[in-house]
Design a protein around this motif. Structure first.
Motif, PDB file in Angstrom:
ATOM      1  N   ALA A 231       0.813  -1.217   0.000  1.00 18.52           N
ATOM      2  CA  ALA A 231       0.000   0.000   0.000  1.00 18.52           C
ATOM      3  C   ALA A 231       0.849   1.271   0.000  1.00 18.52           C
ATOM      4  O   ALA A 231       0.349   2.352  -0.339  1.00 18.52           O
ATOM      5  CB  ALA A 231      -0.930  -0.002   1.217  1.00 18.52           C
ATOM      6  N   GLU A 232       2.130   1.146   0.338  1.00 17.69           N
ATOM      7  CA  GLU A 232       3.011   2.311   0.385  1.00 17.69           C
ATOM      8  C   GLU A 232       3.965   2.377  -0.797  1.00 17.69           C
ATOM      9  O   GLU A 232       4.807   3.283  -0.877  1.00 17.69           O
ATOM     10  CB  GLU A 232       3.823   2.272   1.687  1.00 17.69           C
ATOM     11  N   LEU A 233       3.838   1.438  -1.743  1.00 14.02           N
ATOM     12  CA  LEU A 233       4.737   1.429  -2.898  1.00 14.02           C
ATOM     13  C   LEU A 233       4.537   2.673  -3.774  1.00 14.02           C
ATOM     14  O   LEU A 233       3.408   3.082  -4.033  1.00 14.02           O
ATOM     15  CB  LEU A 233       4.509   0.179  -3.741  1.00 14.02           C
ATOM     16  N   GLU A 234       5.640   3.206  -4.258  1.00 12.47           N
ATOM     17  CA  GLU A 234       5.610   4.347  -5.152  1.00 12.47           C
ATOM     18  C   GLU A 234       6.068   3.914  -6.543  1.00 12.47           C
ATOM     19  O   GLU A 234       6.891   3.001  -6.672  1.00 12.47           O
ATOM     20  CB  GLU A 234       6.512   5.465  -4.634  1.00 12.47           C
ATOM     21  N   PRO A 235       5.556   4.547  -7.613  1.00 15.31           N
ATOM     22  CA  PRO A 235       6.033   4.230  -8.970  1.00 15.31           C
ATOM     23  C   PRO A 235       7.543   4.382  -9.074  1.00 15.31           C
ATOM     24  O   PRO A 235       8.127   5.312  -8.515  1.00 15.31           O
ATOM     25  CB  PRO A 235       5.298   5.255  -9.838  1.00 15.31           C
ATOM     26  N   GLY A 236       8.153   3.443  -9.789  1.00 16.46           N
ATOM     27  CA  GLY A 236       9.591   3.459  -9.953  1.00 16.46           C
ATOM     28  C   GLY A 236      10.322   2.467  -9.062  1.00 16.46           C
ATOM     29  O   GLY A 236      11.478   2.126  -9.341  1.00 16.46           O
ATOM     30  N   ARG A 237       9.686   2.000  -8.001  1.00 16.05           N
ATOM     31  CA  ARG A 237      10.315   1.021  -7.101  1.00 16.05           C
ATOM     32  C   ARG A 237      10.536  -0.281  -7.868  1.00 16.05           C
ATOM     33  O   ARG A 237       9.665  -0.735  -8.622  1.00 16.05           O
ATOM     34  CB  ARG A 237       9.411   0.790  -5.891  1.00 16.05           C
ATOM     35  N   VAL A 238      11.696  -0.865  -7.701  1.00 20.43           N
ATOM     36  CA  VAL A 238      12.020  -2.120  -8.384  1.00 20.43           C
ATOM     37  C   VAL A 238      11.851  -3.282  -7.411  1.00 20.43           C
ATOM     38  O   VAL A 238      12.441  -3.285  -6.319  1.00 20.43           O
ATOM     39  CB  VAL A 238      13.455  -2.092  -8.942  1.00 20.43           C
ATOM     40  N   LEU A 239      11.045  -4.251  -7.798  1.00 16.56           N
ATOM     41  CA  LEU A 239      10.812  -5.457  -7.011  1.00 16.56           C
ATOM     42  C   LEU A 239      11.433  -6.643  -7.731  1.00 16.56           C
ATOM     43  O   LEU A 239      11.799  -6.557  -8.918  1.00 16.56           O
ATOM     44  CB  LEU A 239       9.316  -5.686  -6.810  1.00 16.56           C
ATOM     45  N   THR A 240      11.536  -7.749  -7.040  1.00 11.44           N
ATOM     46  CA  THR A 240      12.062  -8.966  -7.648  1.00 11.44           C
ATOM     47  C   THR A 240      11.059 -10.095  -7.505  1.00 11.44           C
ATOM     48  O   THR A 240      10.231 -10.102  -6.597  1.00 11.44           O
ATOM     49  CB  THR A 240      13.397  -9.397  -7.003  1.00 11.44           C
ATOM     50  N   ALA A 241      11.136 -11.033  -8.415  1.00  8.30           N
ATOM     51  CA  ALA A 241      10.309 -12.237  -8.367  1.00  8.30           C
ATOM     52  C   ALA A 241      11.196 -13.429  -8.668  1.00  8.30           C
ATOM     53  O   ALA A 241      12.250 -13.283  -9.303  1.00  8.30           O
ATOM     54  CB  ALA A 241       9.153 -12.160  -9.358  1.00  8.30           C
ATOM     55  N   THR A 242      10.794 -14.599  -8.210  1.00  5.96           N
ATOM     56  CA  THR A 242      11.610 -15.798  -8.394  1.00  5.96           C
ATOM     57  C   THR A 242      11.241 -16.564  -9.653  1.00  5.96           C
ATOM     58  O   THR A 242      11.643 -17.710  -9.812  1.00  5.96           O
ATOM     59  CB  THR A 242      11.476 -16.725  -7.178  1.00  5.96           C
ATOM     60  N   GLY A 243      10.480 -15.958 -10.543  1.00  3.21           N
ATOM     61  CA  GLY A 243      10.104 -16.644 -11.767  1.00  3.21           C
ATOM     62  C   GLY A 243       8.621 -16.943 -11.807  1.00  3.21           C
ATOM     63  O   GLY A 243       7.860 -16.561 -10.925  1.00  3.21           O
ATOM     64  N   VAL A 244       8.212 -17.606 -12.858  1.00  2.00           N
ATOM     65  CA  VAL A 244       6.806 -17.934 -13.085  1.00  2.00           C
ATOM     66  C   VAL A 244       6.586 -19.408 -12.776  1.00  2.00           C
ATOM     67  O   VAL A 244       7.390 -20.261 -13.153  1.00  2.00           O
ATOM     68  CB  VAL A 244       6.405 -17.621 -14.541  1.00  2.00           C
ATOM     69  N   HIS A 245       5.491 -19.711 -12.085  1.00  3.86           N
ATOM     70  CA  HIS A 245       5.219 -21.080 -11.651  1.00  3.86           C
ATOM     71  C   HIS A 245       3.745 -21.412 -11.900  1.00  3.86           C
ATOM     72  O   HIS A 245       2.924 -20.541 -12.151  1.00  3.86           O
ATOM     73  CB  HIS A 245       5.512 -21.244 -10.159  1.00  3.86           C
ATOM     74  N   GLY A 246       3.428 -22.696 -11.755  1.00  2.00           N
ATOM     75  CA  GLY A 246       2.032 -23.109 -11.720  1.00  2.00           C
ATOM     76  C   GLY A 246       1.562 -23.943 -12.885  1.00  2.00           C
ATOM     77  O   GLY A 246       2.009 -23.769 -14.014  1.00  2.00           O
ATOM     78  N   ASP A 247       0.646 -24.875 -12.577  1.00  4.28           N
ATOM     79  CA  ASP A 247       0.039 -25.746 -13.585  1.00  4.28           C
ATOM     80  C   ASP A 247      -1.450 -25.464 -13.759  1.00  4.28           C
ATOM     81  O   ASP A 247      -2.136 -26.190 -14.470  1.00  4.28           O
ATOM     82  CB  ASP A 247       0.220 -27.211 -13.175  1.00  4.28           C
ATOM     83  N   PHE A 248      -1.963 -24.433 -13.089  1.00  6.42           N
ATOM     84  CA  PHE A 248      -3.390 -24.122 -13.169  1.00  6.42           C
ATOM     85  C   PHE A 248      -3.641 -23.304 -14.428  1.00  6.42           C
ATOM     86  O   PHE A 248      -3.852 -22.092 -14.396  1.00  6.42           O
ATOM     87  CB  PHE A 248      -3.830 -23.357 -11.924  1.00  6.42           C
ATOM     88  N   THR A 249      -3.577 -23.976 -15.569  1.00 11.13           N
ATOM     89  CA  THR A 249      -3.701 -23.320 -16.863  1.00 11.13           C
ATOM     90  C   THR A 249      -4.866 -23.930 -17.643  1.00 11.13           C
ATOM     91  O   THR A 249      -5.248 -25.074 -17.399  1.00 11.13           O
ATOM     92  CB  THR A 249      -2.400 -23.477 -17.672  1.00 11.13           C
ATOM     93  N   PRO A 250      -5.433 -23.185 -18.592  1.00 13.21           N
ATOM     94  CA  PRO A 250      -6.583 -23.705 -19.350  1.00 13.21           C
ATOM     95  C   PRO A 250      -6.173 -24.801 -20.325  1.00 13.21           C
ATOM     96  O   PRO A 250      -4.990 -24.941 -20.649  1.00 13.21           O
ATOM     97  CB  PRO A 250      -7.087 -22.464 -20.089  1.00 13.21           C
ATOM     98  N   PRO A 251      -7.144 -25.593 -20.795  1.00 11.16           N
ATOM     99  CA  PRO A 251      -6.830 -26.628 -21.783  1.00 11.16           C
ATOM    100  C   PRO A 251      -6.200 -26.028 -23.032  1.00 11.16           C
ATOM    101  O   PRO A 251      -6.528 -24.904 -23.435  1.00 11.16           O
ATOM    102  CB  PRO A 251      -8.200 -27.249 -22.105  1.00 11.16           C
TER     103      PRO A 251
END
Length: 322
Positions: A231-251
């Motif tokens: 809720a306190e994030l400002e535009p321009g802040r750089v975040l990190t993610a560990t990649g994309v995961h998951g098998d909950f995808t459509p047929p």
């Protein structure tokens, strides 16, 4: 890419600095490893992942001991109490940073690590060991997934409901994903609570919008420290993610009809699916406390999705098809 503890053990052994040994593989520490390990696996929901490794690696180690003449009960106790099998399974193998993004990939890695851990071999200076088996699994996981630090710049934060906010992020490099998948977002902040600084969020935006990645979350009256930081994030802040995961995808076949069932913020993966496959025959059964406060209503209306809305009272002006 590689588990640093396992890598250090292998390097120390190859350099002749020390003989690698897993201090956690002892009968005295077994109760602590077992209890803490169950909590970790339960938290990560990696039951099948850990189970495959234990079945393959533990089974091969047991078979090897029995083949050498040891009685089955004694051999089984040695595998459980005097080897690092349980520690490796619950703590080292399940580290999210070195886990493949898809279920079948994770199960393949678990089986490979189990085989390499359970079969004795020697290739030049390398000898079979739990840490070497783990490194091989890490390398395979790297091949399977986007094992890199994903950098995401905050573009904006927008309300999409009374207590729901959407975070729009710009990846520094193209991010490949399928509708319904999620990413693990890391947001370091002062005095984090027990839930930590990493959280998993379904990607709301469709893959076609590769320049913008959107995730959404509910902000309750008493939010966690993570959501307070959001809720306190400002535009321009750089975040990190560990990649994309998951098998909950459509047929894969777009002609396959689907029924989506969601409640509250659980609608987010279906928003990505609807935006990505507007021609799909889809029905959404959605439960909300307020029928006039439905996140992403315009996405499903544009996609032509038939929506069955479950709420205490009907909306004032139902969208078309609802």
């Amino acid at each position: 890419v590689l588990n640093p503890a396992a890598l250090a053990l292998v390097v120390a052994g190859l350099a002749g600095i020390a003989t690698p040994a897993w201090w956690a593989g002892s009968a005295g520490l077994l109760p602590f490893v077992l209890v803490a390990g169950v909590l970790v696996v339960r938290r990560l929901r990696r039951y099948a992942f850990v189970g495959v490794y234990l079945l393959v690696g533990g089974g091969l180690n047991l078979a090897s001991s029995v083949a050498a003449g040891e009685a089955v009960p004694a051999a089984a106790w040695a595998v459980v109490a005097s080897s690092p099998v349980l520690f490796l399974a619950a703590f080292m193998l399940t580290e999210p940073l070195t886990t493949p993004p898809r279920r079948w990939q994770a199960l393949t890695v678990a089986a490979v690590v189990g085989v390499l851990d359970g079969v004795a071999f020697s290739v030049g200076p390398l000898h079979s060991s739990p840490e070497l088996a783990l490194l091989a699994g890490n390398a395979l996981a790297f091949v399977f997934g986007q094992r890199r630090g994903v950098r995401l710049r905050v573009l904006r934060r927008e309300p999409v409901g009374a207590d729901t906010v959407e975070l729009v992020l710009a990846p520094r490099a193209p991010l490949a994903f399928r509708p319904g998948q999620y990413l693990e977002l890391c947001l370091p902040h002062p005095r984090p609570d027990a839930r930590g600084t990493r959280r998993m969020f379904s990607i709301v935006s469709p893959p076609a919008r590769a320049d913008e990645i959107a995730v959404a979350m509910r902000l309750p009256e008493r939010p966690s420290s993570f959501k307070r930081a959001v809720a306190e994030l400002e535009p321009g802040r750089v975040l990190t993610a560990t990649g994309v995961h998951g098998d909950f995808t459509p047929p894969a076949d777009p002609d396959t009809p689907v029924l989506w069932v969601a409640g509250g913020i659980g609608i987010t993966p279906f928003a990505s699916m609807a935006a990505a496959g507007a021609a799909r025959d889809a029905v959404l059964a959605y439960r909300v406390p307020d029928a006039d406060d439905v996140p992403y209503a315009e996405v499903f209306e544009k996609a032509g999705t038939t929506v069955l809305l479950f709420a205490p009272a009907p909306p004032a002006a139902p969208p078309r098809g609802w």
